[in-house]
Design an enzyme around this catalytic site. Sequence first.
Site, PDB file in Angstrom:
ATOM      1  N   GLU A 116       0.840  -1.196   0.000  1.00  0.00           N
ATOM      2  CA  GLU A 116       0.000   0.000   0.000  1.00  0.00           C
ATOM      3  C   GLU A 116       0.874   1.245   0.000  1.00  0.00           C
ATOM      4  OE1 GLU A 116      -3.947  -1.876   2.210  1.00  0.00           O
ATOM      5  OE2 GLU A 116      -2.704  -0.452   3.302  1.00  0.00           O
ATOM      6  N   HIS A 240      -9.368   9.814   4.172  1.00  0.00           N
ATOM      7  CA  HIS A 240      -9.076   8.789   3.172  1.00  0.00           C
ATOM      8  C   HIS A 240      -9.407   9.362   1.800  1.00  0.00           C
ATOM      9  CE1 HIS A 240      -8.877   5.057   0.968  1.00  0.00           C
ATOM     10  NE2 HIS A 240      -8.381   4.476   2.038  1.00  0.00           N
ATOM     11  N   ARG A 286      -1.279   9.486   1.956  1.00  0.00           N
ATOM     12  CA  ARG A 286      -2.709   9.793   1.864  1.00  0.00           C
ATOM     13  C   ARG A 286      -3.022  11.285   1.899  1.00  0.00           C
ATOM     14  NH1 ARG A 286      -5.511   5.203   5.773  1.00  0.00           N
ATOM     15  NH2 ARG A 286      -5.410   3.486   4.272  1.00  0.00           N
ATOM     16  N   HIS A 347     -11.471   9.765   7.964  1.00  0.00           N
ATOM     17  CA  HIS A 347     -11.234   8.327   8.046  1.00  0.00           C
ATOM     18  C   HIS A 347     -10.628   7.886   9.368  1.00  0.00           C
ATOM     19  CE1 HIS A 347     -10.480   4.303   6.643  1.00  0.00           C
ATOM     20  NE2 HIS A 347      -9.166   4.432   6.703  1.00  0.00           N
ATOM     21  N   ARG A 382      -0.879   8.757   9.626  1.00  0.00           N
ATOM     22  CA  ARG A 382      -0.799   7.292   9.816  1.00  0.00           C
ATOM     23  C   ARG A 382      -0.369   6.594   8.532  1.00  0.00           C
ATOM     24  NH1 ARG A 382      -4.608   2.941   8.948  1.00  0.00           N
ATOM     25  NH2 ARG A 382      -6.031   4.486   8.082  1.00  0.00           N
ATOM     26  N   SER A 387      -3.046   0.735  11.669  1.00  0.00           N
ATOM     27  CA  SER A 387      -4.062   0.921  12.710  1.00  0.00           C
ATOM     28  C   SER A 387      -4.504  -0.400  13.335  1.00  0.00           C
ATOM     29  CB  SER A 387      -5.264   1.671  12.142  1.00  0.00           C
ATOM     30  OG  SER A 387      -5.672   1.122  10.913  1.00  0.00           O
TER      31      SER A 387
END
Length: 533
Positions: A116, A240, A286, A347, A382, A387
Amino acid sequence: MYFDFLVIGSGVAGASVALKLSALGKVGLLCKETLFDCNTQWAQGGIASVLSENDSYESHTQDTLVAGAGLCHEKTVRKVVSAGPKAIEELIDMGVAFTPNDQQNHHDYEFHLAQEAAHSARRIIHADDMTGAALQKTLVKKISENKNISIFEFHTAIDLIVTDKVSPDFSRNRVLGSYVINEKNNIISAFIAKATILATGGHGKLYLYTTNPDVAAGDGVAMAWRAGARVANLEFMQFHPTCLYSPRVKNFLISEALRGEGAILKSKSGKRFMENEHPLKELAPRDIVARAIDAEIKKTGEPFVYLDISHKDPEFIKTHFPGIYSKCLGLGINITTDPIPVVPAAHYSCGGIVTDMRGRTGVKALWAIGEVACTGLHGANRLASNSLLEGLVFAEFVYEDIQILWPDLQHYISPEIPKWQLGKAGEPDEMVVISQLWDEIRRTMWNYVSIVRTEKRLARAAARIDQICQEIETYYWNIIPSRALIEVRNLAAVAQLTVKCARMRKESRGIHYSLDYPYTDDINYKKDTVVLS
């Protein structure tokens, strides 16, 4: 109601710590709706952990530190990263159905590892694109079979019970449990425990558009704040980049894993726009992707952009993203041939209740884990899929800490707890007052305290939110508590704290971006934004 341990919240953090603590004594587990109504249930991507010989703890640590934009606590990061593999093995032993390796991944691990944004290696273990659901299903099964865990669904915590409020003769600021309302019969009870663990998740419902379920109302942060805990870094709300845009459905996340497998972002006219924003294009952090989409939407006037993975093999798409494929197909979008309309949405909160590396909050007998906590892992942004990892490993850290303290904790004698006093409170004459206040909070936060901020916007937000808080407090003490009233009170408190944190940070860092202070100021602001109670 008496327990050894009271756990408030049933997501990955709450469920995991409840299971572990059940080895020491009786656990009361509260959730506002069912055990499945939590952020974990909707987590798609997976769990980040070093599981392959092609990866390393140092690489995962550095990726986390880079994403956190200078605010991660490095000792915490290293402790969490190194604890990951053991936590994953526990889940495998429990029977979580992770996706097996298809032998086309060029890695040595038995399960498929995805990559990711901002990760330098494939390290995301997942269950197709429904990891949270698979994880929650397994945890709920284990909890339901455990005789030491009492489950209380449709129970909402009103406030923590603190010694200095119920008995001034006892030590100041020790949490004794919580006052709780049973939604089925509106009875308010005191749930008393030797140790209380907040695992209430985030507060995405603070914003107009969010990927979070309706239960994510910031209850834990607000309750801990009122009990005397410190909070920090609430200005860092992660948006997000890709939430499904559809008038027929809300809160449906389009996983970052699609971009990890080659999906590209396009304007409504079909033009790709991330190429000019960052060298990593769609795999940029992000905050950068969310700002780019926000700018594109503002520039074109269109309400959404497209995420397109239709150039990949249809069978690959259906196999790797069955949940997203099915959901979109039900809405008339065939993602093997059509682009997906997406918008950014609130998010994940990187801030929360300040804790140490054991999950301690600074208030006696109160721990916090998961998204409700500010542990130092995430810093100013993050890293994707850290998470679920945090929730899992901090459940172990809290268990280890309480296990050491248990000989003393179990002998603590609580003062007498008074019953909840309604006084002259009555039924609300019109529920529209609560819904109106909720709507005002969410629109104010979305318009003034979202992806891009200015001093003027924050000042406007502060003035209105302060006024709303005053209105709610006056209203609150004259009305019999209900979940709706409790939630709007908590949302207002967290909104007020978020605006306060945002106004304290005169720079842009991570997911806090200010047009008035577009540069990062390490000299003055390379530190947590801590708000004292």
